[in-house]
Design a protein around this motif. Structure first.
Motif: not given
Length: 905
Positions: A852-858, A860-863
């Motif tokens: 469940n790392l998708l939201q964490v990665v997304w 981070s990409m947003q930042d």
């Protein structure tokens, strides 16, 4: 010498109110001759003090000086060296010994004589004169030079007496009556002489006048002498009369002495006879008990025990000198020896029969138990069958209780006939080793059946029968053999494959298929096996110690070899019959007997361990903890006992299996292969390490062997780290950063949850790797979403780096305001959102659902995207001030795009 004496008296002693009595010229013995004088002096004042003074001539040689003085009372010994021969040497013993050599023997003798006279006159403590002639101590020194020096003074010393008060008064009155007493001494002396002559004449006349009285006195003396002679005659007659009386009294005294001697001899003889009767007379009841006593009843055993003790006391009595030469004593000792041999033989035969009876009874129970279990439909609630169903070993307490009644008799047999004692010991080991071998093998077969879960107990037990064979000879030796149990084979169930020691596939079986209840069941069965064996061994060892009277509670140095001491036919070859074993040998004997009796325990335990390891490699964790605890408990009781040694040996095997399991797991990690067509996700050995760690933490909680698990953790986690990186490098479908990020995130979460203290450093390392690869993946995947705009501003930054001022960059042809507006128009908000949507789908394909790392990665990409946006805005503000050029979308637009994309998927 006289001149020297007068000089010394004048210069040295007169000023000190001393009188010089004797002098001797001496030098120290054995040294350079430096002459000096030893002087004997007395003080003129009272009380008189006597001293020995050493006087030496000054270095200039013109006068004498006083060097040292000793009080005569401090002189202990005067040693003249030789009382016969002339010898100038002599010693004076004060606080230390002074050795002198006189210039002549005469001077030495005169000095020693003076010292003797002074000692006799003035000292209470007498000086010890050694090697001094007795004549020298009694007579004056012969005439000569020294006589002139010392004789007069010494006589003056001896004859001088002080006048008392009355004499002084008389002399004063006489001098007052003569006017010339003081003015004319000669006239006074003549007057005294005339008066003395007158007195002498008067005395002579008085003597002559008393002649008649003298004659009368002489006559009386003659008469007294006659009376004395008469008394002597009477005394002689009386003496003759008493002489005869003396002879008669001597005869009476000699007769009394003989009577006293006879009485003394009679008393001693009576004492010796009483001693022999009291100590070497065995009661008839004891003799009857030894010959015919009932060894089967408690009362008979007690009577035989008392009789045996009494016999032993009679045989071990310390005879006095000469007793062993008496014929009666020899006959009594022979009688005792025959009684001892007869009772020892009868006792050994009876105990041997008891061993055989108990062994036969136990074999019948084993036979009945095996028979009941093998009969289909038989009532399994029976006592004998219940032993196997409940996985328990038969209780030998009743046998031990019956045999312990004979413990004192065994002690007696050990001290009187060690050969028969040794034979009984060997027979007991032979019977018990066969009995325990059958019981323990059955017990382990039941344990194996329960571990494997098979339902064919009755079939397995139906395949073997116990056959009782004949008992031969008086010794009760039992011959025969039993059929062993067939080896169990682990069969795979329909929904589960066979297992091997591997964390990757848990022995060709996935972790999801493994039933936790099976592991719990194995743990309980293994604990039950150890819990049954431990009291069995301790009870048997305690019985052996009490029954055979051996030491067991002291630690034994060294180790023992089985083959040499157990099967050689003799347990104590170095001891003759009747000789007791020393403590160390007795302790060794306990271990030897235990190994002979329970020689099947260690092989059976090793077989059970191999079966457990074959069923599930995780079982080695349970076995390591359980066995370690039992070894620790056994060592606290006795570190060198049979149980402690045996369990310690088995623990080594378990530890090797545990280490082998860890090594196989690491090897399986290294051999893992990944699919080239599917994404990697969480690697199997990462998931299995989590399972292993969770299980191990629950098993090793408060365990003694925690250190072994920590070492295994360190090896496994290193293997996991290395092989995660290896798989990430080999991955083609999934980016390397994704593999590293997801797996190290999973590892960090596992270690954080389990809180394993020895892996704190690895936990921090896993978090760092997860963070680094997350950042790397975000930067790599996001890339440059505004590619042309990125290229444009990269050119601007290059110009600034070349030295062009930021506010002058807009004057460059390729980077003026018009070119900037053209690039910005190519990236309206719609295009930006479309690019972000494609990026989200790409990330979704790379990541697995487990972490469940998708939201964490997304996020981070947003930042990261916002960071790039702010960077572009900063360059525009610095390089194109006042131009009014801005991006066609804002940061809020970026946040809205990302949020809507995440919600839509």
């Amino acid at each position: 010498m006289t001149a020297i004496k007068h000089a010394l008296q004048r210069d040295i002693f007169t000023p000190n109110d001393e009188r010089l009595l004797s002098i001797v010229n001496v030098c120290k013995a054995g040294k350079k001759k430096k002459n000096c004088f030893l002087c004997a002096t007395v003080t003129t004042e009272r009380p008189v003090q006597v001293k020995v003074v050493k006087v030496k001539k000054s270095d200039k040689g013109d006068f004498y000086k006083r060097q040292i003085a000793w009080a005569l009372r401090d002189l202990a010994v005067v040693d003249a060296k030789d009382a016969i021969k002339e010898n100038p040497e002599f010693d004076l013993h004060f606080e230390k010994i002074y050795k002198w050599v006189a210039s002549s023997t005469a001077e030495k003798n005169a000095f020693i004589s003076c010292i003797w006279k002074l000692n006799q006159r003035y000292l209470r403590k007498k000086i010890d004169f050694v090697n001094v002639s007795s004549q020298l101590l009694e007579e004056s020194v012969p005439s000569g030079e020294n006589q002139s020096v010392t004789g007069g003074d010494e006589e003056a010393v001896d004859e001088y007496q002080e006048l008392n008060a009355r004499e002084e008064q008389d002399i004063e009155i006489m001098m007052e009556g003569c006017e010339c007493a003081i003015s004319n001494a000669e006239a006074f002396a003549e007057r005294l002489s005339r008066e003395l002559q007158v007195l002498d004449g008067a005395n002579i006349q008085s003597i002559m006048a008393s002649e008649k009285q003298v004659n009368i006195l002489m006559k009386l003396l003659d008469e007294a002498l006659k009376e004395v002679d008469q008394i002597e005659l009477k005394l002689s007659s009386y003496e003759e009369m008493l002489q005869s009386v003396k002879e008669q009294m001597d005869q009476i005294s000699e007769s009394n002495h003989l009577i006293h001697l006879s009485n003394t001899n009679n008393v001693k003889l009576l004492s010796e006879i009483e001693f022999l009767v009291n100590h070497m007379d065995l009661a008839k009841g004891h003799i009857k008990a030894l010959q015919e006593g009932d060894l089967a009843s408690s009362r008979g055993i007690e009577a035989c025990t008392n009789a045996a003790d009494a016999l032993l006391q009679c045989m071990n009595v310390a005879l006095r000198p000469g007793h062993d030469m008496l014929l009666a004593v020899k006959e009594q000792q022979q009688h005792f020896s025959e009684l001892r041999e007869q009772f020892a033989r009868r006792l050994a035969n009876h105990l041997n029969n008891v061993f055989v009876q108990q062994f036969t009874q136990a074999l019948l129970q084993l036979y009945n138990r095996s028979y009941f279990l093998s009969v289909p439909g038989h009532d399994q609630s029976s006592t004998l069958a219940q032993h196997s169903v409940e996985l328990t070993l038969p209780n030998h307490h009743p046998f031990h209780r019956d045999l312990l009644r004979y413990a004192k008799l065994m002690e007696w047999l050990k001290s009187t006939d060690y050969g028969k004692y040794e034979g009984l010991t060997k027979n007991y080991m032979d019977y018990l080793s066969r009995l325990y071998e059958r019981e323990i093998k059955d017990f382990f077969e039941v344990a194996k059946i329960k571990m494997t879960g098979t339902t064919k107990e009755s079939k397995k037990f139906g395949q073997r029968r116990l056959s009782l064979v004949g008992l031969h000879g008086s010794s009760g030796k039992l011959t025969g053999s039993t059929s062993s149990l067939n080896k169990l084979s682990v069969q795979s169930s329909g929904n589960r494959r066979s297992q091997s020691s591997s964390l990757l596939d848990m022995g060709n079986m996935s972790a999801s298929d493994l039933d936790v209840a099976d592991r719990t069941k194995f743990d309980k069965i293994f604990e039950q096996v150890l819990s049954e064996l431990e009291p069995l061994c301790l009870a048997e060892q305690d019985f052996i110690s009490k029954f055979f009277k051996l030491q067991q509670h002291q630690s034994m140095p060294g180790s023992m070899t089985e083959a040499e001491d157990l099967d050689g036919g003799t347990l104590a070859r170095q001891h003759n019959s009747g000789a007791p074993l020393p403590v160390s040998s007795e302790k060794d004997m306990i271990r030897q007997m235990m190994i002979k009796i329970f020689r099947c325990i260690e092989p059976e335990l090793n077989n059970l361990i191999a079966l457990g390891d074959k069923i599930d490699s995780f079982n080695s964790l349970y076995m390591l903890v359980k066995m370690s605890h039992h070894v620790w408990t056994a060592q606290n009781v006795d570190p060198a006992s049979f149980l402690s040694t045996t369990l310690g040996n088995v623990l080594v095997t378990i530890k090797r299996n545990f280490d082998k399991c860890i090594s196989n797991q690491i090897r399986q990690m290294e051999e893992v292969k990944i699919s080239k067509k599917s994404k990697v996700g969480i690697l199997p050995f990462v998931t299995e390490f989590e399972e292993f760690a969770g299980l191990a933490e629950s098993i090793f909680k408060n365990a003694e062997r925690r250190g072994d698990l920590d070492k295994a953790y360190t090896k496994l986690i290193r293997g996991v780290f290395v092989n995660v990186e290896k798989v990430a490098n080999e991955s083609q479908k999934t980016p390397r950063d994704v593999v590293m990020m997801e797996n190290f995130h999973h590892i960090f979460a596992t270690l954080s949850r389990l809180k394993i203290s020895c892996l704190e450093a690895e936990k921090k390392e896993a978090k760092q790797k997860y963070t680094d690869h997350l950042q790397s993946y975000v930067i790599y995947s996001l890339g440059q979403p505004l590619e042309k705009l990125n290229h444009f501003f990269e050119g601007v930054e290059a110009r600034v780096a070349q030295g062009i001022r930021e506010e002058e960059v807009s004057y460059q042809l390729a980077f003026n305001k018009q070119e900037l507006r053209k690039v910005i128009k190519e990236y309206p908000g719609k295009e930006v959102k479309k690019g972000l949507d494609n990026l989200y789908k790409k990330v979704d394909k790379h990541l697995c659902e487990e972490e469940n790392l998708l939201q964490v990665v997304w996020h981070s990409m947003q930042d990261e995207f916002i960071r790039q946006y702010k960077h572009f805005e900063g360059l525009i503000a610095r390089c194109y001030p006042g131009s009014g050029v801005t991006m066609e979308f804002t940061i809020q637009d970026i946040l809205d795009y990302c949020s809507s994309i995440a919600q839509s998927h």
